[in-house]
Motif scaffolding. Sequence first.
Motif, short mmCIF file in Angstrom:
data_model
loop_
_atom_site.label_atom_id
_atom_site.label_comp_id
_atom_site.label_asym_id
_atom_site.label_seq_id
_atom_site.Cartn_x
_atom_site.Cartn_y
_atom_site.Cartn_z
N CYS A 1 -35.26 -4.10 -81.75
CA CYS A 1 -34.77 -5.30 -82.45
C CYS A 1 -33.99 -6.20 -81.49
O CYS A 1 -34.12 -7.43 -81.53
N ARG A 2 -33.19 -5.59 -80.63
CA ARG A 2 -32.44 -6.38 -79.63
C ARG A 2 -33.40 -7.04 -78.65
O ARG A 2 -33.19 -8.19 -78.25
N ARG A 3 -34.45 -6.29 -78.27
CA ARG A 3 -35.41 -6.88 -77.33
C ARG A 3 -36.19 -8.03 -77.97
O ARG A 3 -36.51 -9.01 -77.30
N ILE A 4 -36.48 -7.93 -79.25
CA ILE A 4 -37.19 -9.01 -79.94
C ILE A 4 -36.33 -10.27 -79.97
O ILE A 4 -36.83 -11.38 -79.79
N GLU B 1 -43.87 0.98 -84.97
CA GLU B 1 -44.93 1.50 -84.11
C GLU B 1 -44.71 1.11 -82.65
O GLU B 1 -44.96 1.89 -81.73
N ALA B 2 -44.24 -0.12 -82.43
CA ALA B 2 -43.98 -0.58 -81.06
C ALA B 2 -42.85 0.24 -80.42
O ALA B 2 -42.93 0.62 -79.25
N ALA B 3 -41.81 0.53 -81.20
CA ALA B 3 -40.69 1.33 -80.69
C ALA B 3 -41.17 2.74 -80.34
O ALA B 3 -40.79 3.31 -79.30
N LYS B 4 -42.03 3.30 -81.19
CA LYS B 4 -42.59 4.63 -80.93
C LYS B 4 -43.45 4.62 -79.67
O LYS B 4 -43.40 5.54 -78.85
N MET B 5 -44.26 3.56 -79.49
CA MET B 5 -45.11 3.45 -78.31
C MET B 5 -44.28 3.38 -77.03
O MET B 5 -44.64 3.97 -76.01
N LEU B 6 -43.15 2.66 -77.10
CA LEU B 6 -42.30 2.48 -75.92
C LEU B 6 -41.30 3.62 -75.72
O LEU B 6 -40.64 3.69 -74.67
N GLY B 7 -41.17 4.47 -76.74
CA GLY B 7 -40.23 5.58 -76.63
C GLY B 7 -38.78 5.15 -76.74
O GLY B 7 -37.89 5.71 -76.08
N ILE B 8 -38.52 4.14 -77.59
CA ILE B 8 -37.16 3.64 -77.77
C ILE B 8 -36.84 3.63 -79.27
O ILE B 8 -37.71 3.85 -80.11
N SER B 9 -35.59 3.37 -79.60
CA SER B 9 -35.17 3.36 -81.00
C SER B 9 -35.46 2.01 -81.64
O SER B 9 -35.70 1.01 -80.96
N MET C 1 -39.63 -6.99 -66.67
CA MET C 1 -40.60 -5.93 -66.93
C MET C 1 -40.43 -5.38 -68.35
O MET C 1 -41.40 -5.17 -69.07
N VAL C 2 -39.18 -5.17 -68.76
CA VAL C 2 -38.89 -4.62 -70.09
C VAL C 2 -39.42 -5.57 -71.17
O VAL C 2 -40.05 -5.14 -72.15
N LEU C 3 -39.15 -6.87 -71.01
CA LEU C 3 -39.56 -7.83 -72.03
C LEU C 3 -41.09 -7.98 -72.07
O LEU C 3 -41.68 -8.11 -73.15
N GLU C 4 -41.74 -8.00 -70.90
CA GLU C 4 -43.21 -8.09 -70.87
C GLU C 4 -43.84 -6.86 -71.52
O GLU C 4 -44.82 -6.96 -72.25
N LYS C 5 -43.26 -5.69 -71.24
CA LYS C 5 -43.76 -4.45 -71.82
C LYS C 5 -43.56 -4.45 -73.33
O LYS C 5 -44.45 -4.05 -74.10
N THR C 6 -42.43 -4.93 -73.78
CA THR C 6 -42.16 -5.01 -75.22
C THR C 6 -43.11 -5.98 -75.90
O THR C 6 -43.64 -5.70 -76.99
#
Length: 318
Positions: free
Chosen positions: A292-295, A279-287, A261-266
């Motif tokens: 970068c780790r998720r990418i 912008e993606a980090a801001k949208m997801l509410g993460i740092s 779920m986390v990876l699909e959302k990212t």
Amino acid sequence: MLYAIPSIIAITIKLLILWKRPFSRPTETQSFLFSDRLLLSLFITLLLLNICEVALFFSIANTPNALALVTGYHVFYIYTLFIILAIALKLVLEVKALPFLLIVASVLATAMIWPQMSIIGTKSIGYSVSRIPGPYYSLVVVGSLSALLLSTGLFAWGALFNAEPAKKIKCKILLACLAPFTVTTFSIAILMQYGIDINATVVTSFTINILLLGLLYSESKYYIPQIMAAVPGTRYFHSTETLASALFDPNIPLDEAKEIMVLEKTLRALQLTKGNQTEAAKMLGISRPTICRRIKALECYKGLPKPTPQHNEFNQAG
């Protein structure tokens, strides 16, 4: 039958849209397509137009049913063009002209319906049924095409000179989507004036639905994925299947399901921001380090893992 395929596809697209039930009121986080009565009106006229198109491919010329279908097709076509003009006026000039334009469209529609005025009969053109023009048919066509030409001009003006960036982008999208319909419509009108038998329904269904998809995209960037999730073979369909399996398959551990779920959302956030990590980090509410780790994890991510023997046994038992 092959000529009916564009119309059938057009109806299928609209049924998929209806299946997603876009008639709800907009919320703070989500906008529904048919919250706007202009878009709802356009959708209805296009659907009725497509239904007439398909029916005409199976009609017999010189029958009351064929005449009613040809007349209905032209009437819905007129209303469609004037609703598009209302959308253009609202977007570019912020003028709400739908009531007035519907009155004008109704006058032209009446001229189309009135016996022996604009249509005096029907004829077969081999693969479908077309109209036999009456004495005022050309005037009705000129009125309708004027609305289309004005709409195209308004979108072009907005795409070039609108001061608001969001509206300027929307005008560019709608101009690009309306251009094929405008070009083919005027080309067909010219050919018909020279007596060449051609049925506009073959290309109208395809080109005008490009505009509908453009409206879908420009109104809500979140809505297109909801439609495409119902179309097999698309990335959105695959994501939907993956998330559903992660949620409902008891053989997938909870931690693994959360990671999917986390990876699909990212992945979706990166698509929406066109790869902008901040912008993606801001949208997801993460740092930023977290995304970068998720990418990096996405580089190895291939969706749902292949079924294990336990998965197969579970599916057979179900």
